[in-house]
Write a protein that holds these residues in place. Sequence first.
Motif, PDB file in Angstrom:
ATOM      1  N   GLN A   1       0.817  -1.210   0.000  1.00 31.14           N
ATOM      2  CA  GLN A   1       0.000   0.000   0.000  1.00 31.14           C
ATOM      3  C   GLN A   1       0.853   1.263   0.000  1.00 31.14           C
ATOM      4  O   GLN A   1       0.643   2.182  -0.798  1.00 31.14           O
ATOM      5  N   CYS A   2       1.836   1.316   0.893  1.00 33.02           N
ATOM      6  CA  CYS A   2       2.686   2.502   1.000  1.00 33.02           C
ATOM      7  C   CYS A   2       3.497   2.721  -0.270  1.00 33.02           C
ATOM      8  O   CYS A   2       3.554   3.830  -0.808  1.00 33.02           O
TER       9      CYS A   2
ATOM     10  N   ARG B   1       1.325   3.996  -3.144  1.00 35.66           N
ATOM     11  CA  ARG B   1       0.969   5.416  -3.015  1.00 35.66           C
ATOM     12  C   ARG B   1       2.145   6.317  -3.369  1.00 35.66           C
ATOM     13  O   ARG B   1       1.974   7.378  -3.983  1.00 35.66           O
TER      14      ARG B   1
ATOM     15  N   LYS C   1       2.741   6.438  -7.070  1.00 32.39           N
ATOM     16  CA  LYS C   1       1.663   7.224  -7.679  1.00 32.39           C
ATOM     17  C   LYS C   1       2.006   8.718  -7.634  1.00 32.39           C
ATOM     18  O   LYS C   1       1.717   9.472  -8.581  1.00 32.39           O
ATOM     19  N   SER C   2       2.641   9.172  -6.562  1.00 28.24           N
ATOM     20  CA  SER C   2       3.053  10.571  -6.467  1.00 28.24           C
ATOM     21  C   SER C   2       4.092  10.907  -7.530  1.00 28.24           C
ATOM     22  O   SER C   2       4.081  12.000  -8.106  1.00 28.24           O
TER      23      SER C   2
ATOM     24  N   ASP D   1      -5.521  -2.940  -2.109  1.00 32.17           N
ATOM     25  CA  ASP D   1      -4.513  -1.876  -2.171  1.00 32.17           C
ATOM     26  C   ASP D   1      -4.370  -1.338  -3.593  1.00 32.17           C
ATOM     27  O   ASP D   1      -4.196  -0.132  -3.803  1.00 32.17           O
TER      28      ASP D   1
ATOM     29  N   LEU E   1      -5.723   2.446  -6.039  1.00 33.63           N
ATOM     30  CA  LEU E   1      -4.604   3.191  -6.600  1.00 33.63           C
ATOM     31  C   LEU E   1      -4.961   3.683  -8.002  1.00 33.63           C
ATOM     32  O   LEU E   1      -5.265   2.888  -8.891  1.00 33.63           O
TER      33      LEU E   1
ATOM     34  N   TRP F   1      -1.213  11.499   4.382  1.00 35.88           N
ATOM     35  CA  TRP F   1      -0.323  10.663   3.581  1.00 35.88           C
ATOM     36  C   TRP F   1      -0.075  11.248   2.199  1.00 35.88           C
ATOM     37  O   TRP F   1       1.046  11.178   1.682  1.00 35.88           O
ATOM     38  N   SER F   2      -1.108  11.827   1.601  1.00 38.99           N
ATOM     39  CA  SER F   2      -0.913  12.403   0.269  1.00 38.99           C
ATOM     40  C   SER F   2       0.067  13.570   0.321  1.00 38.99           C
ATOM     41  O   SER F   2       0.881  13.753  -0.593  1.00 38.99           O
TER      42      SER F   2
ATOM     43  N   ASN G   1       3.696  12.041   0.751  1.00 38.74           N
ATOM     44  CA  ASN G   1       4.176  11.431  -0.490  1.00 38.74           C
ATOM     45  C   ASN G   1       4.485  12.484  -1.544  1.00 38.74           C
ATOM     46  O   ASN G   1       5.481  12.386  -2.270  1.00 38.74           O
TER      47      ASN G   1
END
Length: 506
Positions: free
Chosen positions: A51-52, A55, A58-59, A77, A81, A231-232, A235
């Motif tokens: 998951q981490c 993410r 994705k950034s 997860d 995404l 979190w967004s 990241n």
Amino acid sequence: MLHKRPLICEEKSEAAILNSTGKEKAEDYHLCPVKDQNKGSTRYAWIGAGQCGGRLVKSFYDLGYQNVLAVSTIGHDLDLLDLPQGQKFLICNDQEKQTESDTEEVSRVVKQHRQDILHLARQTFEAQVDRIMICFSAGGNTGSGSVFELIDTAKIYARFIGIKNPSKNVGVIMTLPTSDEIHSPHVARNAYIVSTRLCQMAAEGEISPLIIVDNKKVGKMYSGMTVQSFWSSINCTVASLFDMFNKLSGQSSPYTCFDQADYNSIMGSGGCLIMGAAKVDRIDDTLAISKAAEDSLQTTLFAGGEDLSTAKVAGCIVVGGNELMAHIKGLQDNIDYAFDILSEVTGRATAYRGIYEDDMDGLNVYTIIGGLDTPKARLQEMDIDLCPQPELVDNAEKRQEEILASAERFLAEQVDAHGGRVKTLSPDTKMILVNYAWPGNDLELANAIKHAYQVTRGSQIPPQALPFEIVFADIELYSESVLPTLDKVKLRMVGKEYDKFLQSLS
């Protein structure tokens, strides 16, 4: 639909690639790769685990790094995404449950699917990739269980596309657990085992670089944020800072360039890597730029506790507005002083510089340091066996606490005596102080702190700033555990004195 077995868009059969000996070139295959949109000097491919990791990649994807894959043992997860379905891979067979298991089981399953992941990498990534980065969380089962297999897979792919030394071109971004997560013995044990092994690999040059994002530190810096944005924001900050160095190293400058060769020297230096950014508040202050350079490393999201004097390479980039560069007198001198401070705090590291201008009004400083030693104290916090209960703390540990408290008090006195310029003790300096016998008691300690404060130009006091007679004292005055660190400090001090001697001859 998630990929369980990637579809290959090519003329050769799937079996031909599966049985590839590695002698074929990437251009021999008529693949359908994505088109990277990033304009940096270095072309990256990203693999996010769990998951981490998903993410985080994705950034990077949102910043134009299109060469991205997300892999996980948990379908949920990947469902959440927002990446193209063809760039997400669920690590399981039809007979396997789509749930996380222990790290050994995850490692086994990932190894079983290595060829499938290679298939998807060949299908997705452009042939001209310079570096591959693996992103994961050290606390989770999927990330901790898959990271070493993914590193091996990335190296295989790197050799396939013609990278001669994969160990210098395959790196890792690892996140450490938050303060709440670390209370779980399972999470703490996972994090400690995998991070210790990765740090050893980085120190031995098997991966480069190792970037550690410290979520415990991040939690303090980003306190008060909503769950949705927390979190967004983290990241995005990590990815944007990473991207800044890549982009600047691809740009020309009318002043001093931090070019692609400088950037790759840092990224390929092995060990741990940290980076930071800070805005210069007062342009008219002669020390403002050097202070910003120091602050950029103190306020970074990356793991603290590294001894900056162990760095192999470093870079400092100053970016200012056109008007500032044209009209502020003495600005070049202030920038040069900041560069000198960075050279001082990083010991004998090779230091690269860059000066750029933009259309903005302010002045910003970006600092990147590579080849650092492991942040041992931070990693030990995660080892439940190395976190004694208060009732088990013995007299020796109490004495160490008293020494450190006295040292901090003497340091505060020096700050007051020198106009409030704050300086802190580096982790290795603290280690030497608390493991020395101090036959001269508090007076000897006070004099040592005074000397170290006065000879240190930066904001962090390195161990080589301590008096010569203390560092080179009889080893019987030191605890055995500190001797390896002490030996490294002695070598740096001798090397520095030798350099001075050579300069005196020229």
